[in-house]
Structures are given as structure tokens and as C-alpha cells.
Design an enzyme around this catalytic site. Structure first.
Site, PDB file in Angstrom:
ATOM      1  N   TRP A 131      -9.423   6.095   0.357  1.00  0.00           N
ATOM      2  CA  TRP A 131      -8.998   4.816  -0.226  1.00  0.00           C
ATOM      3  C   TRP A 131      -9.787   3.648   0.330  1.00  0.00           C
ATOM      4  O   TRP A 131     -10.060   2.678  -0.390  1.00  0.00           O
ATOM      5  CB  TRP A 131      -7.476   4.636  -0.078  1.00  0.00           C
ATOM      6  CG  TRP A 131      -6.780   5.626  -0.962  1.00  0.00           C
ATOM      7  CD1 TRP A 131      -6.102   6.746  -0.576  1.00  0.00           C
ATOM      8  CD2 TRP A 131      -6.778   5.643  -2.401  1.00  0.00           C
ATOM      9  NE1 TRP A 131      -5.670   7.449  -1.680  1.00  0.00           N
ATOM     10  CE2 TRP A 131      -6.061   6.800  -2.802  1.00  0.00           C
ATOM     11  CE3 TRP A 131      -7.302   4.803  -3.380  1.00  0.00           C
ATOM     12  CZ2 TRP A 131      -5.871   7.126  -4.158  1.00  0.00           C
ATOM     13  CZ3 TRP A 131      -7.104   5.123  -4.726  1.00  0.00           C
ATOM     14  CH2 TRP A 131      -6.394   6.275  -5.091  1.00  0.00           C
ATOM     15  N   ASP A 159      -4.527  -2.655   3.161  1.00  0.00           N
ATOM     16  CA  ASP A 159      -3.922  -1.861   2.083  1.00  0.00           C
ATOM     17  C   ASP A 159      -2.845  -1.018   2.760  1.00  0.00           C
ATOM     18  O   ASP A 159      -3.141  -0.121   3.545  1.00  0.00           O
ATOM     19  CB  ASP A 159      -4.998  -0.974   1.444  1.00  0.00           C
ATOM     20  CG  ASP A 159      -4.405   0.041   0.457  1.00  0.00           C
ATOM     21  OD1 ASP A 159      -3.187  -0.025   0.177  1.00  0.00           O
ATOM     22  OD2 ASP A 159      -5.167   0.906  -0.023  1.00  0.00           O
ATOM     23  N   LYS A 186       5.204   4.582  -3.963  1.00  0.00           N
ATOM     24  CA  LYS A 186       5.477   5.536  -2.882  1.00  0.00           C
ATOM     25  C   LYS A 186       6.893   5.322  -2.350  1.00  0.00           C
ATOM     26  O   LYS A 186       7.685   6.239  -2.292  1.00  0.00           O
ATOM     27  CB  LYS A 186       4.507   5.369  -1.710  1.00  0.00           C
ATOM     28  CG  LYS A 186       3.067   5.116  -2.089  1.00  0.00           C
ATOM     29  CD  LYS A 186       2.387   6.346  -2.575  1.00  0.00           C
ATOM     30  CE  LYS A 186       0.893   6.093  -2.743  1.00  0.00           C
ATOM     31  NZ  LYS A 186       0.240   7.183  -3.443  1.00  0.00           N
TER      32      LYS A 186
HETATM   33  N1  PMP Z   1      -4.503   2.815  -1.664  1.00  0.00           N
HETATM   34  C1  PMP Z   1      -3.830   3.870  -1.168  1.00  0.00           C
HETATM   35  C2  PMP Z   1      -3.725   4.024   0.314  1.00  0.00           C
HETATM   36  C3  PMP Z   1      -3.262   4.807  -2.038  1.00  0.00           C
HETATM   37  O1  PMP Z   1      -2.601   5.863  -1.552  1.00  0.00           O
HETATM   38  C4  PMP Z   1      -3.388   4.616  -3.435  1.00  0.00           C
HETATM   39  C5  PMP Z   1      -2.773   5.583  -4.426  1.00  0.00           C
HETATM   40  N2  PMP Z   1      -2.474   6.813  -3.994  1.00  0.00           N
HETATM   41  C6  PMP Z   1      -4.092   3.516  -3.890  1.00  0.00           C
HETATM   42  C7  PMP Z   1      -4.626   2.621  -2.976  1.00  0.00           C
HETATM   43  C8  PMP Z   1      -4.293   3.273  -5.369  1.00  0.00           C
HETATM   44  O2  PMP Z   1      -3.096   2.936  -5.985  1.00  0.00           O
HETATM   45  P1  PMP Z   1      -3.013   2.807  -7.577  1.00  0.00           P
HETATM   46  O3  PMP Z   1      -3.362   4.125  -8.164  1.00  0.00           O
HETATM   47  O4  PMP Z   1      -1.593   2.411  -7.823  1.00  0.00           O
HETATM   48  O5  PMP Z   1      -3.964   1.728  -7.973  1.00  0.00           O
END
Ligand code: PMP
Length: 345
Positions: free
Chosen positions: A101, A154, A178
Site C-alpha cells: 500500500w 494511511d 475494515k
Molecule cells: N491502504 C491500505 C492500508 C489498505 O489496506 C487498502 C485496502 N485494502 C487501501 C489503502 C485501499 O483502499 P480502497 O480500496 O478502499 O481504496
């Protein structure tokens, strides 16, 4: 059969919260109108958003300097919006590269400025971390020192699983799916000292300063998500708050790491200090056995244990709504699987 959902998200929500939502969705507080049918300018919706805001602010012990925004787009979209909102005067930003991420965050942010990886430069606009790498199961338990830069995080996968010290963080953001609500809502919390730093090209509804000044109502907000976030904040608070969530996450993850560490056949490759209390990523050393494990786990009611394509083959996500009994069931299942392999000559 009792089932337990270990999926990484959209993830398990507490049964009590779903039951309450089921009733209120059809008849909002005796009005004979569904929650989804209330115009967002109506006083009834103001009540919903303010109730959620209050509940989350109180749960997080949010100081008055920090504004809580309810936006859309998901954290992946905010990888870009964070950069757009902060790079007006300073054109560089520092990012810690910890896994999948943070890689995606870096790729998006680098469209709007120069990204410096894994070191701090004093002329940067901010320093960014991913508090919990959902894919690799790696979590910061102590945060890097941003050396005077605003610290941005994040927090998508560990939001509401532990207290947050807001004297350290100037901007945090999370997708809701989550621990907070169904998918579709993004939460952004920013210190007002970061107002008015957005690039001209920033879309107005994703301009954090404008949304803070308009109480997240520049455009139609995610009504369902905001409502559910209010129920979840109350549920977490009734359960004992964020310190209690941290205690439970620690207890649940320790139980799993322990069975994995004591097995000859399973492994976890994350260094001790970075092991996530939320996403336990593991696998069988013999890769050919991971599919068999998944099939048998599913048949035993242990659902969504498949890892992310960029991470370990197996992953157990232990969000707030997953009870300890689910983790005990998984630990016992791993033990039995391990014992059967031990018997193979
Ligand atoms: N950052 C993290 C740490 C994540 O776990 C996720 C999704 N699993 C995201 C960003 C992206 O989230 P989204 O798909 O809702 O944009």
C-alpha cells in the site's frame, strides 16, 4: 455451522450493529421514511452526521485542532488527494516504503511532486507512513520521527484498533471497510495548520480545507457509511474503547503467531517488531499445501483466509468485530492440520 470471517475487507461487522441498521434503514426514528430517503440538507441528516462526528471524536479523543471529514473515493484515491492537498508550496514529500500500500501511495503521490523514499529531507511538505501494511502484515508499533515535518498516515487497516496520539499526527486517512462501516466512505482527519496548502488542480470536493470549512457537506455525502460509522463508534466505545480494542488485537494476534511459530510446517516471515496485530500473514512452507489448507478451512467455517496476491499465501484479518472465539477456532484448526502433516511419514 458457526462461521468466522477473516477477510481483509470489506470485513466483518458486529451482529448487533447489523441488526440495529436493519431496523433503522426501513423506518428512521418513527418517521416512516427510510434513512436513505432523507435529503442531505434536512435536519434529520444533520443529526446523523453530527452524532457520528461526536461519537468518533470522543472515541479518538480528537483535539479541537483536528478536523474530521467524511469523504468518498477510498484510500487509493486519497493517495493522490493527500499529495494534491499538501504540495502547494513545497514540492517534495518523504514516504516510508513498507509494502504494497505504501508502494501504491508513492506511485500516486509522485504524479504531483518529487517523492523521497525512506529518508527525511527538511524541505519536504510532509512525511508519509502506512501504519499497517494489510498485504504484508507489517505494522508500526513505534512511529518514525518526521524531524519536524507534518506526519501523514494511511491508517486504513488499523484505524480504531488502538488509540492514536494526535500530538504526533497532522493528517490521517482511512477507507472505512475494515473497522468502521461498509465500503464507500473515507475518513480524513487533519490538523488545521495544514489548511490552504492544496494545488489549484485539486477537485473541490476533495479539497480537505474546503470540506472542513463546509463540515463535509459540499456535496452529497455517503449517508449509509456515515450512519454505520456512528453505530460502530458507539459499539467500540461500549466494548471499552480503543485501549480495549488494542488489548484484544494483541491477544488475538499473539495466539495465532504462537501456533504458527510452534509449527514445523507453517511460517510467518515478518520481523518480530513489525508483526501486525491486525493482519496475520502466513503460509505453509510447502506452497502446494496452501490450497488444501484453504479448502479445508472453508469447509470448517473459517472463511476468507486467502492472502493478497502480493503477500503471503494465507492471511487472517483480526478486526474489532472478529471475536476471540474465531481466533481460537483458527488456532486449533492450524494445530490439527499441523498434527496431520506430522504423521505423514
Ligand atoms: N491502504 C491500505 C492500508 C489498505 O489496506 C487498502 C485496502 N485494502 C487501501 C489503502 C485501499 O483502499 P480502497 O480500496 O478502499 O481504496
Amino acid at each position: 455451522m458457526t462461521t468466522f470471517n477473516f477477510g481483509a475487507g470489506p470485513a466483518i461487522l458486529p451482529q448487533a450493529v447489523l441488526e440495529q441498521a436493519k431496523a433503522e434503514i426501513f423506518d428512521w426514528q418513527g418517521s416512516a421514511v427510510s434513512l436513505f430517503e432523507i435529503p442531505f440538507g434536512d435536519a434529520a441528516f444533520s443529526d446523523v452526521i453530527e452524532t457520528t462526528r461526536k461519537a468518533l471524536r470522543s472515541l479518538l479523543k480528537l483535539p479541537d485542532t483536528h478536523h474530521l471529514l467524511f469523504l468518498q473515493g477510498g484510500a487509493y484515491a486519497h493517495f493522490a488527494f493527500v499529495a494534491m492537498n499538501l504540495l502547494k508550496d513545497r514540492k517534495r514529500a518523504c514516504y516510508f516504503k513498507t509494502g504494497h500500500w505504501s508502494d501504491r501511495a508513492i506511485a500516486q503521490a509522485s504524479k504531483y511532486g518529487e517523492i523521497v523514499v525512506d529518508r527525511i529531507v527538511s524541505d519536504a511538505a510532509y512525511c508519509h507512513i502506512t501504519t499497517n501494511e494489510t498485504t504484508q502484515g507489517r505494522q508500526f508499533h513505534q512511529f518514525p520521527d518526521p524531524q519536524g515535518l507534518p506526519l501523514v498516515a494511511d491508517v486504513t487497516s488499523d484505524f480504531l484498533t488502538r488509540p492514536i496520539d494526535f500530538s504526533l499526527f497532522d493528517l490521517i486517512y482511512a477507507s472505512a471497510q475494515k473497522n468502521v462501516a461498509p465500503a464507500g466512505l473515507s475518513l480524513v482527519i487533519l490538523h488545521e495548520k495544514l489548511f490552504d496548502r492544496a494545488l489549484e488542480i485539486t477537485p473541490r470536493v476533495f479539497n480537505y480545507t474546503e470540506q472542513a470549512r463546509n463540515k463535509s457537506r459540499l456535496n452529497t455525502p455517503n449517508v449509509m457509511g456515515i450512519y454505520m460509522a456512528g453505530l460502530m463508534a458507539k459499539w467500540v466505545s461500549d466494548q471499552g474503547g480503543l485501549s480495549e480494542m488494542a488489548r484484544r488485537s494483541q491477544q488475538k494476534s499473539a495466539l495465532l503467531y504462537d501456533v504458527i511459530d510452534n509449527s514445523r510446517f507453517f511460517e510467518n516471515c515478518v520481523t518480530m517488531q513489525m508483526r501486525s496485530h491486525v493482519n496475520v500473514c502466513f503460509g505453509l512452507k510447502d506452497d502446494a499445501l496452501n490450497d488444501l489448507f484453504l479448502q479445508q478451512a472453508q469447509a470448517a467455517g473459517l472463511l476468507h483466509l486467502k492472502g493478497h496476491a502480493k503477500g503471503a499465501p494465507l492471511r487472517a484479518s483480526l478486526y474489532n468485530a472478529l471475536p476471540l472465539s474465531g481466533v481460537v477456532a483458527l488456532a486449533e484448526f492450524i494445530d490439527r492440520f499441523d498434527a496431520r502433516l506430522n504423521k505423514v511419514p
